[in-house]
Design a protein around this motif. Sequence first.
Motif, PDB file in Angstrom:
ATOM      1  N   LYS A   1       0.842  -1.197   0.000  1.00 57.89           N
ATOM      2  CA  LYS A   1       0.000   0.000   0.000  1.00 57.89           C
ATOM      3  C   LYS A   1       0.879   1.250   0.000  1.00 57.89           C
ATOM      4  N   ARG A   2       0.422   2.271  -0.742  1.00 51.73           N
ATOM      5  CA  ARG A   2       1.127   3.548  -0.767  1.00 51.73           C
ATOM      6  C   ARG A   2       0.348   4.572   0.043  1.00 51.73           C
ATOM      7  N   PHE A   3       1.061   5.320   0.885  1.00 51.81           N
ATOM      8  CA  PHE A   3       0.438   6.329   1.735  1.00 51.81           C
ATOM      9  C   PHE A   3       1.037   7.687   1.408  1.00 51.81           C
ATOM     10  N   SER A   4       0.328   8.725   1.849  1.00 51.89           N
ATOM     11  CA  SER A   4       0.840  10.085   1.681  1.00 51.89           C
ATOM     12  C   SER A   4       2.097  10.270   2.517  1.00 51.89           C
ATOM     13  N   ARG A   5       2.840  11.331   2.278  1.00 54.01           N
ATOM     14  CA  ARG A   5       4.121  11.532   2.952  1.00 54.01           C
ATOM     15  C   ARG A   5       3.981  11.656   4.460  1.00 54.01           C
ATOM     16  N   ASP A   6       2.842  12.161   4.929  1.00 57.55           N
ATOM     17  CA  ASP A   6       2.638  12.269   6.376  1.00 57.55           C
ATOM     18  C   ASP A   6       2.211  10.947   6.993  1.00 57.55           C
ATOM     19  N   GLY A   7       2.104   9.898   6.164  1.00 56.98           N
ATOM     20  CA  GLY A   7       1.764   8.580   6.683  1.00 56.98           C
ATOM     21  C   GLY A   7       0.294   8.399   6.985  1.00 56.98           C
ATOM     22  N   GLY A   8      -0.555   9.279   6.503  1.00 56.45           N
ATOM     23  CA  GLY A   8      -1.970   9.196   6.845  1.00 56.45           C
ATOM     24  C   GLY A   8      -2.822   8.566   5.756  1.00 56.45           C
ATOM     25  N   LYS A   9      -3.175   9.309   4.738  1.00 54.15           N
ATOM     26  CA  LYS A   9      -4.115   8.870   3.722  1.00 54.15           C
ATOM     27  C   LYS A   9      -3.476   7.865   2.769  1.00 54.15           C
ATOM     28  N   GLU A  10      -4.244   6.807   2.476  1.00 53.35           N
ATOM     29  CA  GLU A  10      -3.777   5.806   1.537  1.00 53.35           C
ATOM     30  C   GLU A  10      -3.920   6.337   0.114  1.00 53.35           C
ATOM     31  N   ARG A  11      -2.890   6.148  -0.693  1.00 48.48           N
ATOM     32  CA  ARG A  11      -2.880   6.713  -2.039  1.00 48.48           C
ATOM     33  C   ARG A  11      -2.926   5.645  -3.125  1.00 48.48           C
ATOM     34  N   GLY A  12      -3.110   4.397  -2.765  1.00 48.67           N
ATOM     35  CA  GLY A  12      -3.190   3.334  -3.755  1.00 48.67           C
ATOM     36  C   GLY A  12      -2.269   2.193  -3.390  1.00 48.67           C
ATOM     37  N   ILE A  13      -2.033   1.316  -4.374  1.00 49.44           N
ATOM     38  CA  ILE A  13      -1.161   0.171  -4.131  1.00 49.44           C
ATOM     39  C   ILE A  13      -0.122   0.079  -5.232  1.00 49.44           C
ATOM     40  N   THR A  14       0.983  -0.572  -4.894  1.00 49.06           N
ATOM     41  CA  THR A  14       2.054  -0.869  -5.844  1.00 49.06           C
ATOM     42  C   THR A  14       2.263  -2.373  -5.868  1.00 49.06           C
ATOM     43  N   VAL A  15       2.244  -2.944  -7.071  1.00 48.25           N
ATOM     44  CA  VAL A  15       2.443  -4.380  -7.239  1.00 48.25           C
ATOM     45  C   VAL A  15       3.716  -4.595  -8.041  1.00 48.25           C
ATOM     46  N   LEU A  16       4.579  -5.444  -7.504  1.00 47.71           N
ATOM     47  CA  LEU A  16       5.835  -5.781  -8.170  1.00 47.71           C
ATOM     48  C   LEU A  16       5.853  -7.270  -8.461  1.00 47.71           C
ATOM     49  N   VAL A  17       6.171  -7.627  -9.693  1.00 46.11           N
ATOM     50  CA  VAL A  17       6.365  -9.028 -10.059  1.00 46.11           C
ATOM     51  C   VAL A  17       7.714  -9.127 -10.750  1.00 46.11           C
ATOM     52  N   ALA A  18       8.396 -10.226 -10.534  1.00 47.05           N
ATOM     53  CA  ALA A  18       9.731 -10.397 -11.118  1.00 47.05           C
ATOM     54  C   ALA A  18      10.014 -11.876 -11.287  1.00 47.05           C
ATOM     55  N   GLU A  19      10.860 -12.176 -12.273  1.00 45.62           N
ATOM     56  CA  GLU A  19      11.246 -13.563 -12.493  1.00 45.62           C
ATOM     57  C   GLU A  19      12.178 -14.060 -11.403  1.00 45.62           C
ATOM     58  N   SER A  20      13.073 -13.184 -10.942  1.00 42.25           N
ATOM     59  CA  SER A  20      14.048 -13.598  -9.941  1.00 42.25           C
ATOM     60  C   SER A  20      14.467 -12.389  -9.102  1.00 42.25           C
ATOM     61  N   GLY A  21      15.184 -12.673  -8.039  1.00 43.81           N
ATOM     62  CA  GLY A  21      15.650 -11.609  -7.162  1.00 43.81           C
ATOM     63  C   GLY A  21      16.719 -12.110  -6.219  1.00 43.81           C
ATOM     64  N   ARG A  22      17.423 -11.162  -5.595  1.00 43.27           N
ATOM     65  CA  ARG A  22      18.472 -11.516  -4.642  1.00 43.27           C
ATOM     66  C   ARG A  22      18.544 -10.438  -3.564  1.00 43.27           C
ATOM     67  N   GLN A  23      19.024 -10.842  -2.398  1.00 44.06           N
ATOM     68  CA  GLN A  23      19.207  -9.881  -1.317  1.00 44.06           C
ATOM     69  C   GLN A  23      20.609  -9.281  -1.414  1.00 44.06           C
ATOM     70  N   GLU A  24      20.691  -7.995  -1.122  1.00 43.90           N
ATOM     71  CA  GLU A  24      21.969  -7.292  -1.200  1.00 43.90           C
ATOM     72  C   GLU A  24      22.140  -6.432   0.045  1.00 43.90           C
ATOM     73  N   LEU A  25      23.250  -6.612   0.737  1.00 42.63           N
ATOM     74  CA  LEU A  25      23.538  -5.880   1.974  1.00 42.63           C
ATOM     75  C   LEU A  25      24.389  -4.663   1.650  1.00 42.63           C
ATOM     76  N   GLN A  26      23.925  -3.487   2.108  1.00 42.95           N
ATOM     77  CA  GLN A  26      24.650  -2.248   1.875  1.00 42.95           C
ATOM     78  C   GLN A  26      25.654  -1.978   3.005  1.00 42.95           C
ATOM     79  N   ALA A  27      26.527  -1.010   2.786  1.00 42.11           N
ATOM     80  CA  ALA A  27      27.562  -0.693   3.776  1.00 42.11           C
ATOM     81  C   ALA A  27      26.974  -0.154   5.071  1.00 42.11           C
ATOM     82  N   ASP A  28      25.803   0.504   5.008  1.00 42.46           N
ATOM     83  CA  ASP A  28      25.182   1.064   6.218  1.00 42.46           C
ATOM     84  C   ASP A  28      24.359   0.039   6.986  1.00 42.46           C
ATOM     85  N   GLY A  29      24.366  -1.219   6.530  1.00 44.82           N
ATOM     86  CA  GLY A  29      23.640  -2.268   7.229  1.00 44.82           C
ATOM     87  C   GLY A  29      22.243  -2.516   6.698  1.00 44.82           C
TER      88      GLY A  29
END
Length: 373
Positions: free
Chosen positions: A179-207
């Motif tokens: 779900k997508r919300f407004s910047r103040d975290g209040g009103k819902e602004r819709g949904i985002t759906v992601l589909v992908a064939e594959s994926g991997r986890q990646e750890l950044q330097a900041d943890g």
Amino acid sequence: MIVFRYLSREVLVTLSAVSAVLLVIIMSGRFIKYLAQAAQGLLDPGVLFLIMGFRLPGFLQLILPLGLFLGILLAYGRLYLDSEMTVLSATGMSQQRLLVYSLAPALLVALLVAWLSLGLAPQGVAGQMRILNEQDALTEFDTLVPGRFQAMKDGSRVTYTQELSEDRGQLGGIFISEKRFSRDGGKERGITVLVAESGRQELQADGSRYLILENGYRYDGNPGQADYRAIQYDTYGVLLPKPSVSGEVSEREAVPTRELIGSDNARLQSELQWRLSIPLLVFVVTLLAVPLSRVNPRQGRFLKLLPAVLLYMAYLALLIAARGALDKGKIPLELGLWWVHGVFVAIGLGLLYWEPLRLKWASRRAAREVARG
């Protein structure tokens, strides 16, 4: 000595049965709660039994005093119902001697409870907190199960993967709805759906961790409306939020007892008094249970069971309330929780001596009436 062994065996056998039933009920309820958190992806299913093992001393330290209380009520109630206690009374078994005999199994239970309260329970809490902290550091994909839709705690994110490698680094057949919300975290602004064939986890330097999706689509829009926006991508990064595992214990419960002794902190002193109060509770409930177990055979053994349980609940509730007041500084540390024990010791002594005094006054009244007649 034969009577003492007989009474102690009856109490301990009943105590064991009652405590086992109470332990199964309480642990089942807790296990269902942890199982629900594991189903939401907040806990690794592999640590459920380990957490229950760490919680066991904390459960037992509160179950055993109640088990002893009910054990005395049920065991002695049966003896009164079968007129065995009447025979013992005829041979000189008074309520005071019965109490002395009952203090022997109570001492055994109190030593066990003291060991749990002062030693094992804090260690168990520390172990539970360590596991929960480790679980709190996991991302949702560290607890993801292939082939199952997994909702985050607030329900704003649903994740699914068809395949997952053993090291949980590579995923295949990915679906994410958020779900997508407004910047103040209040009103819902819709949904985002992601589909992908594959994926991997990646750890950044900041943890922080990202899920890198490959060869997929992103859909943005509002349910029920035909204004969706579709974006095809070769590579897409998604920040993985950390699930929050709700804890049931405070940090002071994990502090070793030796560190509580001599501490100037009011909350730590309150914790110390609570740990000492639980073994003391065993002797006080024994004092309460012996006179409350006395029933008339025509009334049944369960006549006083409900009032006795209510009295025990009032005792424990008053202890908890006094502990909260002690934490807030409303009760001086010198008074602490000891006044609660004093009140119920007075109630127990009143119950113990009330019946003999009532019978004595009744016999004197009857003797006076006979003398007048």
